[in-house]
Write a protein that holds these residues in place. Structure first.
Motif, PDB file in Angstrom:
ATOM      1  N   GLU A  81     -57.198   4.729  31.678  1.00  0.00           N
ATOM      2  CA  GLU A  81     -57.441   5.367  32.981  1.00  0.00           C
ATOM      3  C   GLU A  81     -57.616   6.882  32.814  1.00  0.00           C
ATOM      4  O   GLU A  81     -58.556   7.482  33.350  1.00  0.00           O
ATOM      5  CB  GLU A  81     -56.235   5.067  33.882  1.00  0.00           C
ATOM      6  CG  GLU A  81     -56.440   5.344  35.349  1.00  0.00           C
ATOM      7  CD  GLU A  81     -55.220   4.914  36.152  1.00  0.00           C
ATOM      8  OE1 GLU A  81     -54.634   5.780  36.820  1.00  0.00           O
ATOM      9  OE2 GLU A  81     -54.853   3.720  36.096  1.00  0.00           O
ATOM     10  N   GLU A  82     -56.717   7.504  32.033  1.00  0.00           N
ATOM     11  CA  GLU A  82     -56.774   8.954  31.825  1.00  0.00           C
ATOM     12  C   GLU A  82     -58.025   9.347  31.037  1.00  0.00           C
ATOM     13  O   GLU A  82     -58.662  10.365  31.313  1.00  0.00           O
ATOM     14  CB  GLU A  82     -55.523   9.434  31.090  1.00  0.00           C
ATOM     15  CG  GLU A  82     -54.273   9.357  31.949  1.00  0.00           C
ATOM     16  CD  GLU A  82     -53.007   9.722  31.181  1.00  0.00           C
ATOM     17  OE1 GLU A  82     -53.043   9.738  29.931  1.00  0.00           O
ATOM     18  OE2 GLU A  82     -51.987   9.991  31.840  1.00  0.00           O
ATOM     19  N   LEU A  83     -58.379   8.507  30.062  1.00  0.00           N
ATOM     20  CA  LEU A  83     -59.557   8.777  29.249  1.00  0.00           C
ATOM     21  C   LEU A  83     -60.829   8.648  30.092  1.00  0.00           C
ATOM     22  O   LEU A  83     -61.733   9.492  30.005  1.00  0.00           O
ATOM     23  CB  LEU A  83     -59.587   7.790  28.082  1.00  0.00           C
ATOM     24  CG  LEU A  83     -60.421   8.122  26.863  1.00  0.00           C
ATOM     25  CD1 LEU A  83     -60.104   9.510  26.315  1.00  0.00           C
ATOM     26  CD2 LEU A  83     -60.184   7.069  25.779  1.00  0.00           C
ATOM     27  N   ALA A  84     -60.889   7.609  30.915  1.00  0.00           N
ATOM     28  CA  ALA A  84     -62.065   7.401  31.781  1.00  0.00           C
ATOM     29  C   ALA A  84     -62.246   8.590  32.719  1.00  0.00           C
ATOM     30  O   ALA A  84     -63.360   9.069  32.936  1.00  0.00           O
ATOM     31  CB  ALA A  84     -61.902   6.105  32.580  1.00  0.00           C
ATOM     32  N   GLU A  85     -61.134   9.098  33.241  1.00  0.00           N
ATOM     33  CA  GLU A  85     -61.197  10.256  34.140  1.00  0.00           C
ATOM     34  C   GLU A  85     -61.705  11.489  33.384  1.00  0.00           C
ATOM     35  O   GLU A  85     -62.553  12.239  33.882  1.00  0.00           O
ATOM     36  CB  GLU A  85     -59.803  10.516  34.716  1.00  0.00           C
ATOM     37  CG  GLU A  85     -59.789  11.534  35.824  1.00  0.00           C
ATOM     38  CD  GLU A  85     -58.444  11.536  36.535  1.00  0.00           C
ATOM     39  OE1 GLU A  85     -57.667  12.466  36.279  1.00  0.00           O
ATOM     40  OE2 GLU A  85     -58.178  10.612  37.317  1.00  0.00           O
ATOM     41  N   PHE A  86     -61.182  11.687  32.169  1.00  0.00           N
ATOM     42  CA  PHE A  86     -61.629  12.820  31.349  1.00  0.00           C
ATOM     43  C   PHE A  86     -63.128  12.712  31.049  1.00  0.00           C
ATOM     44  O   PHE A  86     -63.872  13.695  31.132  1.00  0.00           O
ATOM     45  CB  PHE A  86     -60.834  12.884  30.043  1.00  0.00           C
ATOM     46  CG  PHE A  86     -61.406  13.850  29.042  1.00  0.00           C
ATOM     47  CD1 PHE A  86     -61.207  15.217  29.183  1.00  0.00           C
ATOM     48  CD2 PHE A  86     -62.174  13.395  27.980  1.00  0.00           C
ATOM     49  CE1 PHE A  86     -61.770  16.116  28.281  1.00  0.00           C
ATOM     50  CE2 PHE A  86     -62.732  14.281  27.068  1.00  0.00           C
ATOM     51  CZ  PHE A  86     -62.527  15.647  27.221  1.00  0.00           C
ATOM     52  N   ILE A  87     -63.587  11.505  30.700  1.00  0.00           N
ATOM     53  CA  ILE A  87     -65.008  11.294  30.376  1.00  0.00           C
ATOM     54  C   ILE A  87     -65.884  11.664  31.577  1.00  0.00           C
ATOM     55  O   ILE A  87     -66.894  12.356  31.432  1.00  0.00           O
ATOM     56  CB  ILE A  87     -65.253   9.827  29.956  1.00  0.00           C
ATOM     57  CG1 ILE A  87     -64.628   9.552  28.577  1.00  0.00           C
ATOM     58  CG2 ILE A  87     -66.747   9.506  29.933  1.00  0.00           C
ATOM     59  CD1 ILE A  87     -64.537   8.069  28.239  1.00  0.00           C
ATOM     60  N   GLU A  88     -65.483  11.200  32.756  1.00  0.00           N
ATOM     61  CA  GLU A  88     -66.289  11.478  33.954  1.00  0.00           C
ATOM     62  C   GLU A  88     -66.372  12.981  34.226  1.00  0.00           C
ATOM     63  O   GLU A  88     -67.426  13.501  34.596  1.00  0.00           O
ATOM     64  CB  GLU A  88     -65.710  10.718  35.149  1.00  0.00           C
ATOM     65  CG  GLU A  88     -66.009   9.218  35.065  1.00  0.00           C
ATOM     66  CD  GLU A  88     -65.192   8.370  36.019  1.00  0.00           C
ATOM     67  OE1 GLU A  88     -64.241   8.898  36.629  1.00  0.00           O
ATOM     68  OE2 GLU A  88     -65.503   7.173  36.152  1.00  0.00           O
ATOM     69  N   VAL A  89     -65.253  13.690  34.027  1.00  0.00           N
ATOM     70  CA  VAL A  89     -65.242  15.144  34.215  1.00  0.00           C
ATOM     71  C   VAL A  89     -66.109  15.819  33.154  1.00  0.00           C
ATOM     72  O   VAL A  89     -66.907  16.716  33.439  1.00  0.00           O
ATOM     73  CB  VAL A  89     -63.793  15.684  34.166  1.00  0.00           C
ATOM     74  CG1 VAL A  89     -63.789  17.206  34.149  1.00  0.00           C
ATOM     75  CG2 VAL A  89     -62.985  15.173  35.352  1.00  0.00           C
TER      76      VAL A  89
END
Length: 203
Positions: A81-89
């Motif tokens: 979840e945290e990685l997906a959020e970082f990728i989107e940013v």
């Protein structure tokens, strides 16, 4: 959900083609560890390398494992979840929209890449998994049609038993992914021959 910012420790190196390699390091390493591997796989790619934010005895990892070595699957979910959020940013911050992303990981990072592929397949086009095993005991059926995955392991890797790899490759193929299972006679390491073969495939 965390902050919608780019503050997570990471390295970004701009490339000259439209591929992004998401580099996910192994236990005890950091965001600089796989840059050379990324360049070896694709010298022209954009490299995005975040640090694993879980600390185990002072060593960076992406998720927690229990004292017997088994994985804390809730911790994997949180890492994804945290990685997906970082990728989107990062996609917005670095102008990577419409660029296909290939996750490249070793060990703990590769298991995290595999988890990202089955949980958030829309984020990844491909995954290159070195020294990697199945991240979850049970994986919900997911459509991986059009995805390319390389599993590159040593036959005597204590962290990635061949019997588990065999079933995992079969499962990923069953989800529609095109899977290449590369094997070398060694242990928990990256084979230079595998790097060359995957680099040719990527080209």
């Amino acid at each position: 959900m965390g902050n919608r910012d780019i503050s997570r420790p990471h390295v970004f190196q701009a490339g000259s083609n439209s591929r992004v390699l998401l580099l996910l390091h192994g236990t005890g390493a950091d965001e600089y560890d796989l840059l050379q591997l990324g360049r070896a796989l694709d010298p022209e790619a954009n490299l995005l390398s975040p640090r694993g934010m879980y600390l185990e005895n002072g060593m960076n990892r992406f998720y927690e494992r229990y004292s017997d070595g088994t994985f804390n699957e809730e911790s994997i979910d949180l890492a994804v979840e945290e990685l997906a959020e970082f990728i989107e940013v990062a996609i917005d911050h670095y102008g990577l929209r419409e660029m296909p992303m290939t996750a490249v990981g070793f060990s703990n990072g590769a298991n995290t890449a595999a988890a990202l592929m089955v949980k958030r397949p829309e984020l990844l086009a491909q995954a290159v998994l070195f020294g990697s095993t199945k991240p979850y005991r049970e994986v919900q059926a997911v459509n991986l049609g059009g995805k390319r995955i390389w599993l590159a392991n040593g036959d005597v890797d204590p962290y990635a038993p061949v019997s588990v790899s065999e079933r995992w490759v079969s499962e990923l193929s069953g989800f529609g992914a095109s899977v290449s299972w590369l094997r070398h006679p060694g242990g928990h390491s990256v084979s230079p021959a595998h790097i060359q073969e995957i680099s040719r495939d990527l080209a």
